[in-house]
Design an enzyme around this catalytic site. Structure first.
Site, mmCIF file in Angstrom:
data_model
loop_
_atom_site.group_PDB
_atom_site.id
_atom_site.type_symbol
_atom_site.label_atom_id
_atom_site.label_comp_id
_atom_site.label_asym_id
_atom_site.label_seq_id
_atom_site.Cartn_x
_atom_site.Cartn_y
_atom_site.Cartn_z
ATOM 1 C CB THR A 34 -0.840 -0.044 1.296
ATOM 2 O OG1 THR A 34 -1.795 -1.078 1.153
ATOM 3 C CG2 THR A 34 -1.531 1.256 1.591
ATOM 4 N NE ARG A 59 -9.274 -7.050 3.485
ATOM 5 C CZ ARG A 59 -8.223 -6.243 3.506
ATOM 6 N NH1 ARG A 59 -7.929 -5.491 2.467
ATOM 7 N NH2 ARG A 59 -7.469 -6.165 4.585
ATOM 8 N N GLY A 97 -10.265 -3.040 3.170
ATOM 9 C CA GLY A 97 -9.260 -2.956 4.230
ATOM 10 C C GLY A 97 -9.381 -1.682 5.044
ATOM 11 C CB THR A 157 1.164 -0.008 5.011
ATOM 12 O OG1 THR A 157 1.393 -1.298 4.408
ATOM 13 C CG2 THR A 157 2.447 0.399 5.725
ATOM 14 N N GLY A 158 -0.513 -2.429 6.437
ATOM 15 C CA GLY A 158 -0.404 -3.649 7.230
ATOM 16 C C GLY A 158 -1.657 -4.479 7.113
#
Ligand code: ASP
Length: 323
Positions: free
Chosen positions: A180, A208, A210, A231-232
């Site tokens: 990302t 989905r 995020g 990010t993650g």
């Protein structure tokens, strides 16, 4: 300040040429943002300009280099937030928008809403104009296609949760990465802004979404506290409202930015297995970039116009401190 995704990788996973290629794109993004700020422009424009460069590069999981869904399509998420007004705009699951961050900005400025999703978001974009539409083919990259094939071939990887952060390896393998992109900026008027753009996770299904487009999870900005782009592993960043938590610690606990960001990323998230990192900046210009993975592409450029670029803990450099 920019990031290009966290993950478990080391410098040894890249050839010198690949590092140089990433550094070039990251520096170009920083320069685009810096140009806006140096000309007296707004933090919001700087964030958008930097993210546009990263979205247009095939190297990162945003825009052009977005990962594949389970069905072999692309669904992109993005958000932008203005720290001055706490106005925010976000889009989720868009399929034909070249630069989702531009559409997020449009949602913020020309709609009474914060988040638009899927076909509705694209219909809004068409009605407003000024957004570049592309075919899904535009997002095809060989590397991401191979990642999907690997994710699908993995035993148990296709069916249930199934989504992976794969970008060359599987989760837990050496080359596992997110990818990302995001940016935070402080302008000369003292305004903070944050933005994040992503293709999400390889092999994601069922629409989905995020953390990136969720205000307070992957993206947040408030002049009173801080600006954050994350990010993650998005599901953790959503449940632990990571970006908002960091800024709340700054605002209500009087924590320093670096203590607040570190407590959330290396304390709270590490404890529950939430992999990832953030870039953050406060209104004094302090910068924090903690990550609990082995790597996170990141960089900054201060008023001197010198790009400082880092990919892992191995190449960590001192961070700017504010006045
Ligand atoms: N946070 C993103 C998501 O969960 C993934 C990433 O950071 O690359 O969609």
């Amino acid at each position: 300040v920019i990031h290009t995704g966290a993950g478990n990788f080391s410098l040894a996973d890249y050839t010198a040429g690949e590092v140089a290629e990433r550094h070039r794109a990251m520096e170009e993004a920083l320069r685009a943002g810096h140009r806006v700020l140096a000309d007296g422009g707004d933090a919001l424009d700087a964030v958008q300009a930097a993210i546009n460069v990263l979205e247009d590069s095939p190297l990162f999981n945003a825009g052009r280099g977005a990962v594949f869904t389970h069905e072999g399509t692309h669904e992109l998420d993005a958000a932008i937030m203005d720290g001055r007004t706490r106005n925010a705009g976000a889009v989720a699951g868009v399929k034909h928008v070249r630069n989702p961050i531009d559409l997020a900005r449009l949602v913020m400025e020309r709609s009474p809403h914060v988040m638009l999703a899927g076909e509705g978001a694209e219909a809004f974009a068409k009605e407003q104009g000024g957004i570049t539409f592309v075919d899904q083919d535009y997002f095809y990259t060989e590397r991401r296609w191979r990642s999907l094939q690997r994710a699908l071939g993995r035993p148990g990887g296709g069916e249930q949760a199934g989504a992976s952060y794969d970008d060359g390896g599987a989760r837990g393998e050496p080359a596992w990465k997110f990818g990302t992109v995001g940016a935070v900026a402080l302008d000369r008027h003292g305004n903070l802004a944050a933005g994040t753009s992503t293709g999400g996770m390889t092999n994601k299904r069922f629409g989905r979404i995020g953390d990136a487009p969720i205000i307070g999870a992957g993206t947040f900005a408030d002049n009173q506290s801080c600006a954050v782009s994350a990010t993650g592993h998005g599901e953790f960043f959503i449940r632990w409202t990571v970006a908002a938590d960091i800024c709340a610690r700054v605002r209500y606990q009087g924590a320093t930015l670096s203590d607040a960001a570190d407590a959330v990323i290396n304390g709270v998230l590490r404890e529950v297995g939430g992999d990832g990192g953030v870039i953050a900046m406060d209104r004094h210009g302090n910068v924090a970039m903690p990550f609990n993975t082995t790597g996170m592409g990141r960089g900054y450029m201060g008023p001197d116009g010198v790009a400082v670029l880092m990919l892992t803990h191995e190449d960590a450099r001192p961070l700017p401190t504010g006045r």
